[in-house]
Design a protein around this motif. Sequence first.
Motif, PDB file in Angstrom:
ATOM      1  N   CYS A  99      82.307  70.429 -33.072  1.00  0.00           N
ATOM      2  CA  CYS A  99      81.935  69.042 -33.370  1.00  0.00           C
ATOM      3  C   CYS A  99      83.181  68.226 -33.749  1.00  0.00           C
ATOM      4  N   PRO A 100      83.548  67.223 -32.930  1.00  0.00           N
ATOM      5  CA  PRO A 100      84.765  66.457 -33.225  1.00  0.00           C
ATOM      6  C   PRO A 100      84.659  65.604 -34.488  1.00  0.00           C
ATOM      7  N   ALA A 101      83.439  65.254 -34.887  1.00  0.00           N
ATOM      8  CA  ALA A 101      83.251  64.435 -36.083  1.00  0.00           C
ATOM      9  C   ALA A 101      82.935  65.274 -37.311  1.00  0.00           C
ATOM     10  N   GLN A 102      82.768  66.583 -37.116  1.00  0.00           N
ATOM     11  CA  GLN A 102      82.370  67.502 -38.178  1.00  0.00           C
ATOM     12  C   GLN A 102      81.127  66.996 -38.910  1.00  0.00           C
ATOM     13  N   ALA A 103      80.138  66.589 -38.103  1.00  0.00           N
ATOM     14  CA  ALA A 103      78.899  66.032 -38.635  1.00  0.00           C
ATOM     15  C   ALA A 103      77.841  67.091 -38.928  1.00  0.00           C
ATOM     16  N   ILE A 104      78.081  68.331 -38.504  1.00  0.00           N
ATOM     17  CA  ILE A 104      77.098  69.401 -38.695  1.00  0.00           C
ATOM     18  C   ILE A 104      77.408  70.152 -39.978  1.00  0.00           C
ATOM     19  N   ALA A 105      76.368  70.391 -40.767  1.00  0.00           N
ATOM     20  CA  ALA A 105      76.524  71.145 -42.015  1.00  0.00           C
ATOM     21  C   ALA A 105      75.586  72.345 -41.995  1.00  0.00           C
ATOM     22  N   TRP A 106      76.030  73.408 -42.599  1.00  0.00           N
ATOM     23  CA  TRP A 106      75.278  74.655 -42.692  1.00  0.00           C
ATOM     24  C   TRP A 106      75.231  74.973 -44.172  1.00  0.00           C
TER      25      TRP A 106
END
Length: 67
Positions: free
Chosen positions: A54-61
Amino acid sequence: MRLTIDSDVCIGAGMCAMTAPSVFTQDDDGYGAVLPGREDGGGDPLVTEALRACPAQAIAWGEGGEG
């Protein structure tokens, strides 16, 4: 663990859906979304790669309801 996508950060590049299509999709506006019922990652080993891609680092775990 729970997957979330921050819609305020997502730029709609689609890398999540291309990397792990069994877990991610794009909504009607082209932004990333976690498929219903797949918030736990569904055991897909490509989820970790989707987070990295993800280029925006919008995913969280994260734990529980927090991303």
